[in-house]
Structures are given as C-alpha cells and as structure tokens.
Scaffold this motif. Structure first.
Motif, PDB file in Angstrom:
ATOM      1  N   MET A   1       3.158   7.369  -2.056  1.00  0.00           N
ATOM      2  CA  MET A   1       1.521   5.902  -2.726  1.00  0.00           C
ATOM      3  C   MET A   1       0.714   5.937  -1.133  1.00  0.00           C
ATOM      4  N   ARG A   2      -0.254   5.425  -1.644  1.00  0.00           N
ATOM      5  CA  ARG A   2      -1.770   5.583  -1.201  1.00  0.00           C
ATOM      6  C   ARG A   2      -1.656   4.679  -0.122  1.00  0.00           C
ATOM      7  N   THR A   3      -2.133   5.013   0.382  1.00  0.00           N
ATOM      8  CA  THR A   3      -2.527   3.641   2.316  1.00  0.00           C
ATOM      9  C   THR A   3      -3.835   3.433   2.356  1.00  0.00           C
ATOM     10  N   ILE A   4      -4.605   2.172   1.979  1.00  0.00           N
ATOM     11  CA  ILE A   4      -6.172   2.426   2.008  1.00  0.00           C
ATOM     12  C   ILE A   4      -6.273   1.348   2.746  1.00  0.00           C
ATOM     13  N   ILE A   5      -7.392   1.792   3.659  1.00  0.00           N
ATOM     14  CA  ILE A   5      -8.644   0.887   4.633  1.00  0.00           C
ATOM     15  C   ILE A   5     -10.134   0.727   4.232  1.00  0.00           C
ATOM     16  N   ALA A   6     -10.486  -0.435   3.704  1.00  0.00           N
ATOM     17  CA  ALA A   6     -11.534  -0.893   2.787  1.00  0.00           C
ATOM     18  C   ALA A   6     -12.194  -1.643   3.081  1.00  0.00           C
ATOM     19  N   GLY A   7     -13.720  -1.573   4.054  1.00  0.00           N
ATOM     20  CA  GLY A   7     -14.406  -2.744   4.301  1.00  0.00           C
ATOM     21  C   GLY A   7     -15.826  -2.662   3.787  1.00  0.00           C
ATOM     22  N   ASN A   8     -15.039  -4.150   3.648  1.00  0.00           N
ATOM     23  CA  ASN A   8     -16.523  -5.164   3.285  1.00  0.00           C
ATOM     24  C   ASN A   8     -17.403  -5.675   4.042  1.00  0.00           C
ATOM     25  N   TRP A   9     -18.624  -5.368   3.738  1.00  0.00           N
ATOM     26  CA  TRP A   9     -19.475  -5.538   4.962  1.00  0.00           C
ATOM     27  C   TRP A   9     -19.991  -6.608   4.350  1.00  0.00           C
ATOM     28  N   ILE A 157      -5.300   2.357 -16.716  1.00  0.00           N
ATOM     29  CA  ILE A 157      -5.537   1.009 -14.889  1.00  0.00           C
ATOM     30  C   ILE A 157      -4.841   2.102 -13.940  1.00  0.00           C
ATOM     31  N   ALA A 158      -3.991   2.925 -14.482  1.00  0.00           N
ATOM     32  CA  ALA A 158      -3.676   3.691 -13.358  1.00  0.00           C
ATOM     33  C   ALA A 158      -4.297   4.427 -12.633  1.00  0.00           C
ATOM     34  N   HIS A 185       2.062  -9.658  -3.691  1.00  0.00           N
ATOM     35  CA  HIS A 185       2.331  -7.661  -4.640  1.00  0.00           C
ATOM     36  C   HIS A 185       3.233  -7.645  -4.780  1.00  0.00           C
ATOM     37  N   ALA A 186       4.037  -8.225  -4.936  1.00  0.00           N
ATOM     38  CA  ALA A 186       5.629  -7.497  -5.888  1.00  0.00           C
ATOM     39  C   ALA A 186       5.203  -8.067  -7.028  1.00  0.00           C
ATOM     40  N   PHE A 187       4.612  -9.008  -7.376  1.00  0.00           N
ATOM     41  CA  PHE A 187       4.377 -10.226  -9.042  1.00  0.00           C
ATOM     42  C   PHE A 187       2.903  -8.907  -9.570  1.00  0.00           C
ATOM     43  N   ILE A 188       2.137  -8.938  -8.981  1.00  0.00           N
ATOM     44  CA  ILE A 188       0.740  -8.372  -9.381  1.00  0.00           C
ATOM     45  C   ILE A 188       1.402  -7.000  -9.762  1.00  0.00           C
ATOM     46  N   ARG A 189       2.146  -6.548  -8.810  1.00  0.00           N
ATOM     47  CA  ARG A 189       2.784  -5.243  -9.469  1.00  0.00           C
ATOM     48  C   ARG A 189       3.402  -5.246 -10.887  1.00  0.00           C
ATOM     49  N   ALA A 190       4.219  -6.281 -10.832  1.00  0.00           N
ATOM     50  CA  ALA A 190       4.766  -6.878 -12.024  1.00  0.00           C
ATOM     51  C   ALA A 190       4.345  -6.361 -13.415  1.00  0.00           C
ATOM     52  N   GLU A 191       3.333  -7.212 -13.411  1.00  0.00           N
ATOM     53  CA  GLU A 191       2.203  -8.014 -14.149  1.00  0.00           C
ATOM     54  C   GLU A 191       1.264  -6.106 -14.796  1.00  0.00           C
ATOM     55  N   LEU A 192       1.127  -5.697 -13.436  1.00  0.00           N
ATOM     56  CA  LEU A 192       0.539  -4.528 -13.784  1.00  0.00           C
ATOM     57  C   LEU A 192       1.269  -2.627 -14.409  1.00  0.00           C
ATOM     58  N   ARG A 193       2.579  -3.823 -14.358  1.00  0.00           N
ATOM     59  CA  ARG A 193       3.614  -2.792 -15.457  1.00  0.00           C
ATOM     60  C   ARG A 193       3.441  -3.317 -16.829  1.00  0.00           C
ATOM     61  N   LYS A 194       3.285  -4.138 -17.095  1.00  0.00           N
ATOM     62  CA  LYS A 194       3.020  -4.687 -18.295  1.00  0.00           C
ATOM     63  C   LYS A 194       2.252  -4.315 -19.115  1.00  0.00           C
ATOM     64  N   LEU A 195       0.955  -3.868 -18.558  1.00  0.00           N
ATOM     65  CA  LEU A 195      -0.073  -3.637 -18.713  1.00  0.00           C
ATOM     66  C   LEU A 195      -0.108  -2.068 -18.893  1.00  0.00           C
ATOM     67  N   ALA A 196       0.765  -1.629 -17.986  1.00  0.00           N
ATOM     68  CA  ALA A 196       0.189   0.160 -17.393  1.00  0.00           C
ATOM     69  C   ALA A 196       1.124   1.356 -17.080  1.00  0.00           C
ATOM     70  N   GLY A 197       2.948   0.059 -17.297  1.00  0.00           N
ATOM     71  CA  GLY A 197       3.500   1.017 -17.268  1.00  0.00           C
ATOM     72  C   GLY A 197       4.203   1.288 -16.356  1.00  0.00           C
ATOM     73  N   ASP A 198       4.845   2.608 -16.587  1.00  0.00           N
ATOM     74  CA  ASP A 198       5.293   2.911 -14.712  1.00  0.00           C
ATOM     75  C   ASP A 198       4.458   3.182 -13.825  1.00  0.00           C
ATOM     76  N   ALA A 199       2.968   3.555 -15.045  1.00  0.00           N
ATOM     77  CA  ALA A 199       1.779   4.616 -13.162  1.00  0.00           C
ATOM     78  C   ALA A 199       1.582   3.020 -12.448  1.00  0.00           C
ATOM     79  N   ALA A 200       1.994   1.811 -12.773  1.00  0.00           N
ATOM     80  CA  ALA A 200       1.582   0.822 -12.378  1.00  0.00           C
ATOM     81  C   ALA A 200       2.378   0.884  -9.934  1.00  0.00           C
TER      82      ALA A 200
END
Ligand code: PEP
Length: 254
Positions: A1-9, A157-158, A185-200
């Motif tokens: 899994m990728r790890t991302i740090i993004a700065g919103n200025w 969505i992927a 985050h686990a809840f969001i991933r479960a919702e994304l799975r409903k929309l995008a399947g395993d790609a979530a």
C-alpha cells in the motif's frame, strides 16, 4: 500500500516564503517510499513544479472547476493545471463546502473532470462536530462518498486518494484519536469496496485534522491510515518533513 503525506497550504505564503518552503522540502528527500505532495495556492503552482519537479515531490492544486474552459471568471480548469505539470488536486475540502457552497454533487463533477484529464483527485470527506456527537458520522460520510462517487466506475474510483477530515479537527488543535481514525478509515474502505470492489483495498486513505509531529505516530499506525493530509503543520518545513519521516517509520514497523 502506498503511503502519502500531502501538504495543503490553503491561502498562505507569499512568493519568497513559498520558494523557501519548497526548497526545504525538496532538499529533505529522498523520502524512502513515502509519496510527498504539496498543494500551494494557484499563483505558486508553476513555481512549485519548477522548484520540486523531479525531486520526488508532486504538486497538487487545492481546487478546480468542473469545466475544461469557458466564461467562468476567477475559476481554474483542469487542463490548465495539467499544462503546468500539476499532478493532483484536492476536492471537497470542508472549507470549500462551508464557505463556497460546494455540494457532494458538485464535488463529484470535479472528480470526474480530474480523472478525464488524468489528474489524481484527493477527495475529502468528514463529519461536523454535531454529527459526531449525534452519532450520525458514519451515515454522513457514507452519503458524501456515495453521492459524489456513484457516477464513476470501479476503475475510475481506483485512481482516487481519499482523505478523511473530521471537520471538528481541522485547524482546531483537536484531533481524532488513533482509534476513531482507524475505525472511520476502515468504514470508508468498506464503503469504497461497495463502489469499486477489491480495487478499494489499494486506495490510499489519508487522515487530516490537526495532525502534528507529536500525535502523528499513533494516527499513522492504523492499518487503514495510509498517511496524512496536513494543513497547519505543512506550512513549517521542519514539521512537514518530520511528518514524512514519522509516516515512513510507522509503515516500516507495521
Ligand atoms: C486541512 O485543512 O486539510 C487540515 C488537515 O488542516 P489542519 O492540519 O490545520 O487541521
């Protein structure tokens, strides 16, 4: 899994300050597997690409218009961003929703416009304080996700990054606990799975909301927390660079 740090200025920095911050971030690389993004205000995007391009830091915008071009005074289209070398764009930030009236439907159109031109959307969702206190936070976030994203196919969505940003934690000094963040985050991933399947399972989900060097290790330890969208702490080079290192260490020991 990728790890991302993004700065919103957000709406911070002048030109010289922006250059100094960009140079400090670029000089702190390599980032050992952490994807680093900066999202400066529109006037500094070109400068940001010139300063950090090719140094392991990607540049994101903070907003875009859903149309490619047209008579929309004051707006910025995705093809313009693309022509500058901008690779990603934050959409649906709570400040856009609160102060500029953006709805989930509007945000969904922006996500589609970004995907069409191959920019990566960083899609933000999250509940208000009263919604968490009233126990409706999961329903609120599910509605945001499904309303904004249901017009997209699984392959589209992927290509998203999702940021969970509890509104009560943004810029307030209050942060979600590591348990609250991982649970959502686990809840969001479960919702994304409903929309995008395993790609979530491969969609990075970032935490945002008063994430600082002194609370980040616990937050980033969550199995479904794949880094952070950072506001205030992204404006201070040392803090932002520390957050990149904390994310790297959290995922190394996971
Ligand atoms: C943000 O606005 O995306 C954010 C997370 O802000 P802060 O880190 O300042 O709470």
């Amino acid at each position: 899994m990728r790890t991302i740090i993004a700065g919103n200025w957000k709406m911070h920095k002048d030109r010289t300050e922006a250059e100094n911050l960009l140079d400090a971030i670029a000089a702190s690389g390599p980032f050992d597997g952490v994807e680093v993004l900066v999202a400066p205000p529109f006037p500094f995007l070109d400068l940001a690409v010139r300063h950090v391009g090719g140094k392991g830091v990607r540049v994101a915008a903070q907003n875009c218009h859903e149309a490619g071009q047209g008579a929309f005074t004051g707006e910025v289209g995705v093809p313009m961003l693309r022509s500058l070398g901008v690779g990603a764009c934050i959409v649906g930030h709570s400040e856009r929703r609160q102060y500029f009236g953006e709805t989930d439907v509007m945000v969904g159109r922006k996500v589609a416009a970004l995907l069409k031109d191959e920019l990566q959307p960083i899609y933000c969702c999250g509940e208000q304080r009263a919604e968490r206190e009233g126990g409706t936070h999961f329903d609120v976030v599910a509605t945001q996700l499904h309303t904004a994203l249901s017009g997209l196919g699984p392959k589209e969505i992927a290509r998203l990054v999702v940021a969970y940003e509890p509104v009560w934690a943004i810029g307030t000094g209050l942060n979600a606990t590591p348990e609250q963040a991982q649970e959502m985050h686990a809840f969001i991933r479960a919702e994304l799975r409903k929309l995008a399947g395993d790609a979530a399972d491969a969609i990075p989900i970032l935490y945002g909301g008063s994430c600082k060097p002194d609370n980040a290790a616990g937050l980033f330890a969550g199995a479904d927390v794949n880094g952070g969208l950072i506001g205030g702490a992204s404006l201070v080079a040392d803090q932002f660079i520390a957050l990149v290192r904390i994310a790297r260490d959290a995922k190394r020991t996971a």
